[in-house]
Design a protein around this motif. Structure first.
Motif, PDB file in Angstrom:
ATOM      1  N   HIS A  70      -5.332   0.139   1.119  1.00 27.79           N
ATOM      2  CA  HIS A  70      -5.926   0.871  -0.011  1.00 27.79           C
ATOM      3  C   HIS A  70      -5.953  -0.055  -1.228  1.00 27.79           C
ATOM      4  CE1 HIS A  70      -5.557   5.025   1.776  1.00 27.79           C
ATOM      5  NE2 HIS A  70      -4.673   4.392   2.517  1.00 27.79           N
ATOM      6  N   GLN A  73      -4.409   1.046  -4.659  1.00 32.47           N
ATOM      7  CA  GLN A  73      -2.960   1.288  -4.677  1.00 32.47           C
ATOM      8  C   GLN A  73      -2.164  -0.006  -4.821  1.00 32.47           C
ATOM      9  OE1 GLN A  73      -2.012   3.685  -1.186  1.00 32.47           O
ATOM     10  NE2 GLN A  73      -3.666   5.129  -1.612  1.00 32.47           N
ATOM     11  N   LEU A  85       5.059  11.728   2.478  1.00 38.86           N
ATOM     12  CA  LEU A  85       3.614  11.580   2.251  1.00 38.86           C
ATOM     13  C   LEU A  85       3.012  12.519   1.192  1.00 38.86           C
ATOM     14  CD1 LEU A  85       0.820  10.378   3.017  1.00 38.86           C
ATOM     15  CD2 LEU A  85       0.665  12.164   4.755  1.00 38.86           C
ATOM     16  N   TRP A  88       4.330  12.041  -2.219  1.00 39.60           N
ATOM     17  CA  TRP A  88       3.963  10.691  -2.679  1.00 39.60           C
ATOM     18  C   TRP A  88       2.493  10.668  -3.139  1.00 39.60           C
ATOM     19  CZ3 TRP A  88       0.487   7.139  -0.335  1.00 39.60           C
ATOM     20  CH2 TRP A  88       0.538   5.834  -0.830  1.00 39.60           C
ATOM     21  N   LEU A  89       1.639  11.334  -2.381  1.00 45.10           N
ATOM     22  CA  LEU A  89       0.222  11.366  -2.761  1.00 45.10           C
ATOM     23  C   LEU A  89       0.042  12.067  -4.101  1.00 45.10           C
ATOM     24  CD1 LEU A  89      -1.545  12.256   0.645  1.00 45.10           C
ATOM     25  CD2 LEU A  89      -1.700  10.086  -0.584  1.00 45.10           C
ATOM     26  N   ARG A 198     -11.003  10.975   3.246  1.00 48.83           N
ATOM     27  CA  ARG A 198      -9.598  10.541   3.088  1.00 48.83           C
ATOM     28  C   ARG A 198      -8.717  11.032   4.248  1.00 48.83           C
ATOM     29  NH1 ARG A 198      -7.144   9.126  -2.015  1.00 48.83           N
ATOM     30  NH2 ARG A 198      -5.355   8.042  -1.218  1.00 48.83           N
ATOM     31  N   PHE A 199      -8.671  12.328   4.437  1.00 49.34           N
ATOM     32  CA  PHE A 199      -8.060  12.988   5.594  1.00 49.34           C
ATOM     33  C   PHE A 199      -8.462  14.448   5.504  1.00 49.34           C
ATOM     34  CE2 PHE A 199      -3.346  13.958   4.059  1.00 49.34           C
ATOM     35  CZ  PHE A 199      -3.779  14.269   2.790  1.00 49.34           C
ATOM     36  N   HIS A 225      -7.289   9.021   8.211  1.00 48.57           N
ATOM     37  CA  HIS A 225      -5.863   9.065   8.557  1.00 48.57           C
ATOM     38  C   HIS A 225      -5.629  10.160   9.592  1.00 48.57           C
ATOM     39  CE1 HIS A 225      -5.749   7.415   4.373  1.00 48.57           C
ATOM     40  NE2 HIS A 225      -4.721   6.718   4.819  1.00 48.57           N
ATOM     41  N   GLU A 228       0.092  11.504  10.561  1.00 47.90           N
ATOM     42  CA  GLU A 228       1.048  10.585   9.924  1.00 47.90           C
ATOM     43  C   GLU A 228       2.397  11.267   9.697  1.00 47.90           C
ATOM     44  OE1 GLU A 228      -0.536   9.167   6.233  1.00 47.90           O
ATOM     45  OE2 GLU A 228       1.234   7.970   5.740  1.00 47.90           O
ATOM     46  N   HIS A 267      -2.314   5.342  11.385  1.00 45.30           N
ATOM     47  CA  HIS A 267      -0.998   5.952  11.668  1.00 45.30           C
ATOM     48  C   HIS A 267      -0.800   6.477  13.087  1.00 45.30           C
ATOM     49  CE1 HIS A 267      -0.171   5.161   7.575  1.00 45.30           C
ATOM     50  NE2 HIS A 267      -1.145   5.951   7.151  1.00 45.30           N
ATOM     51  N   ASP A 318      -1.463  -0.848   4.991  1.00 41.99           N
ATOM     52  CA  ASP A 318      -1.454   0.443   4.292  1.00 41.99           C
ATOM     53  C   ASP A 318      -0.821   0.375   2.909  1.00 41.99           C
ATOM     54  OD1 ASP A 318      -2.131   3.124   3.972  1.00 41.99           O
ATOM     55  OD2 ASP A 318      -0.240   3.833   4.818  1.00 41.99           O
ATOM     56  N   ALA A 321       1.559   2.568   0.462  1.00 42.79           N
ATOM     57  CA  ALA A 321       2.653   3.158   1.237  1.00 42.79           C
ATOM     58  C   ALA A 321       3.362   2.016   1.974  1.00 42.79           C
ATOM     59  CB  ALA A 321       2.124   4.203   2.200  1.00 42.79           C
TER      60      ALA A 321
HETATM   61  N1  GUN Z   1      -3.188  10.164   3.852  1.00 45.01           N
HETATM   62  C1  GUN Z   1      -4.166  10.488   2.976  1.00 45.01           C
HETATM   63  N2  GUN Z   1      -4.255   9.588   1.996  1.00 45.01           N
HETATM   64  C2  GUN Z   1      -3.329   8.657   2.236  1.00 45.01           C
HETATM   65  C3  GUN Z   1      -2.951   7.454   1.556  1.00 45.01           C
HETATM   66  O1  GUN Z   1      -3.494   7.061   0.522  1.00 45.01           O
HETATM   67  N3  GUN Z   1      -1.938   6.746   2.138  1.00 45.01           N
HETATM   68  C4  GUN Z   1      -1.316   7.155   3.271  1.00 45.01           C
HETATM   69  N4  GUN Z   1      -0.334   6.417   3.773  1.00 45.01           N
HETATM   70  N5  GUN Z   1      -1.656   8.267   3.906  1.00 45.01           N
HETATM   71  C5  GUN Z   1      -2.638   9.021   3.391  1.00 45.01           C
END
Ligand code: GUN
Ligand code: FE
Length: 430
Positions: A70, A73, A85, A88-89, A198-199, A225, A228, A267, A318, A321
């Protein structure tokens, strides 16, 4: 003869399949018009007229592929690592990515990222930007100048991003993606767009369906993603209750890709046999991100099971993270994680070997870009020259021992030169 045709001499190491590293002490590797013609103990006479660069005792290995990183980041890597996760996001990542609405901020931050990418072991990368078109185009412009070959995604997010990091609707997200594509498709030599939902928690059903269609219509690849973190997986089950598993949710929206347009899923820490079978069926690539999975307490992905099932696998840093863009550090954490999986989770799953992890970092991920990641005839000439002379030893060491040592203790291994498709993109002044 052109500038892209030459011979390098030094301590050569490259993968000859997942279980074997070929090494030549003071061997040769030949580049013709950016394409590798093979590595040799003795230089074949037909190449003797080419310019020879003798690197002496230095190591020469294929460039590495970072399948998941990313860019926005990068500037907060190594901090805020006390959360899992989803926390953290929302606490660190989304507020940081929101800043890329400001072009002055984006330009400066992306300069740090692109300059460090140029200097590291990576010759190919698959990169997330942010949801902002202008900042993502700036990132692509900068990446193009590095000479590193990349796929880059403008991120799609139309839900759960908070006020500052969310597109207005599925329609708005899709139309800005099309605008971005119109501006970047065919603009660059080294930099290609990739669709980047993104997910699933960030993308409504309507947006996911639209991305699936766009990928098919415009023949584009997708990255995202998958599986994870336990809370993330439970959330996806709530959001897409008809799905049989997280991978099936992507399948339902036609975003799992095809062998010709393989999707990268980062992941897959908690992917079971059913999910592994879906990834395999679609020819998808798993970006294994061991550093990230440790830092966010996500778990340990069962990489040996992916390999046994015949799924494509490469490594991703990644960032953020993962705390570093150094692929050699990522190799080390991949090895350590797989050893702990064996010891603590399942003693029937043997740890990855150094050969396997070297393969994943070079040819395994490189395959996503075509014939990339080794020194066989017909492969793109991506190479890194390494000076490990500061790593003193009391005895002569084999090339194989020296690359293993570099991995387990990389502090004193210095990148001397880096080539992508036969072009020197980085040279250190030693
Ligand atoms: N899942 C969705 N966005 C992210 C991200 O920015 N980093 C990680 N590790 N997982 C995510
Ligand atoms: Fe990621």
């Amino acid at each position: 003869m052109t500038n892209d045709s030459f011979v390098l001499r030094g301590g050569i190491a490259f993968s000859d399949g997942p279980n074997s590293i070929v090494t030549y002490y003071r061997g040769y590797v030949v580049c013709m018009d950016g394409v590798c013609k093979g590595a040799f103990v003795e230089l074949p006479s037909k190449y003797k007229a080419l310019q020879l660069y003798d690197y002496g005792e230095r190591l020469i290995i294929p460039g590495m592929t970072d399948l998941h990183v990313h860019a926005p980041q990068y500037t907060f890597r190594g901090i805020g690592m006390d959360a899992e996760l989803l926390e953290w996001l929302s606490t660190y990542t989304f507020p940081e990515e929101a800043k890329y609405a400001d072009m002055e901020y984006a330009r400066k931050a992306y300069q740090y990222f692109t300059e460090d990418l140029r200097r590291c072991f990576t010759t190919r990368a698959v990169v997330f930007g942010t949801l902002h078109n202008e900042a993502t185009i700036e990132l692509m412009n900068q990446l193009e100048r590095t000479g590193v070959i990349t796929y880059v995604g403008k991120v799609n997010m139309d839900r759960n991003g908070g006020e500052n990091l969310q597109e207005e609707s599925a329609e708005a997200s899709l139309s800005s993606t099309i605008e971005w594509l119109d501006q970047v498709q065919d603009k660059y030599v080294n930099t290609k767009p990739i669709l980047t939902p993104r997910f699933i928690p960030s993308c409504s059903d309507e947006l996911m369906t639209g991305i699936g269609k766009l990928a098919e219509e415009k023949n584009l690849r997708i990255q995202s993603h998958l599986s994870e973190n336990h809370s993330e997986i439970a959330w996806v089950k709530d959001l897409v209750p008809e799905s049989t598993c997280y991978a099936n949710a992507y399948e339902m929206f036609n975003t799992m890709g095809t062998v010709d347009r393989p999707t990268i899923m980062a992941h897959c820490v908690h992917s079971d046999d059913r999910e592994i079978a879906i990834l395999k069926k679609h020819g998808a690539y798993i970006a294994h991100c061991a550093d990230s999975n440790m830092n966010l307490t996500s778990g340990i992905a069962p990489v040996r099971r992916f390999l046994d099932a015949g799924v494509n696998v490469g490594l991703g840093t990644d960032v953020a993270a993962g705390s570093s863009m150094n692929m050699v550090k990522t190799m080390l954490i991949t090895l350590q994680a797989s050893k702990m999986y064996y010891r603590l989770v399942d003693e029937k799953v043997k740890p990855l070997t150094f050969e396997e992890v070297f393969y994943l970092a070079t040819a395994g991920g490189g395959k996503y870009f075509g014939n990339v990641g080794t020194f066989k005839d017909g492969y793109d000439f991506d190479a890194v020259v390494i000076d490990d002379s500061k790593m003193f030893s009391m005895r002569d060491m084999s090339i194989r021992e020296r690359i293993e040592r570099m991995c387990y203790n990389d502090a004193d291994a210095i990148i001397k030169d880096k080539f992508v498709k036969g072009k020197k993109v980085f040279s250190a002044i030693l």
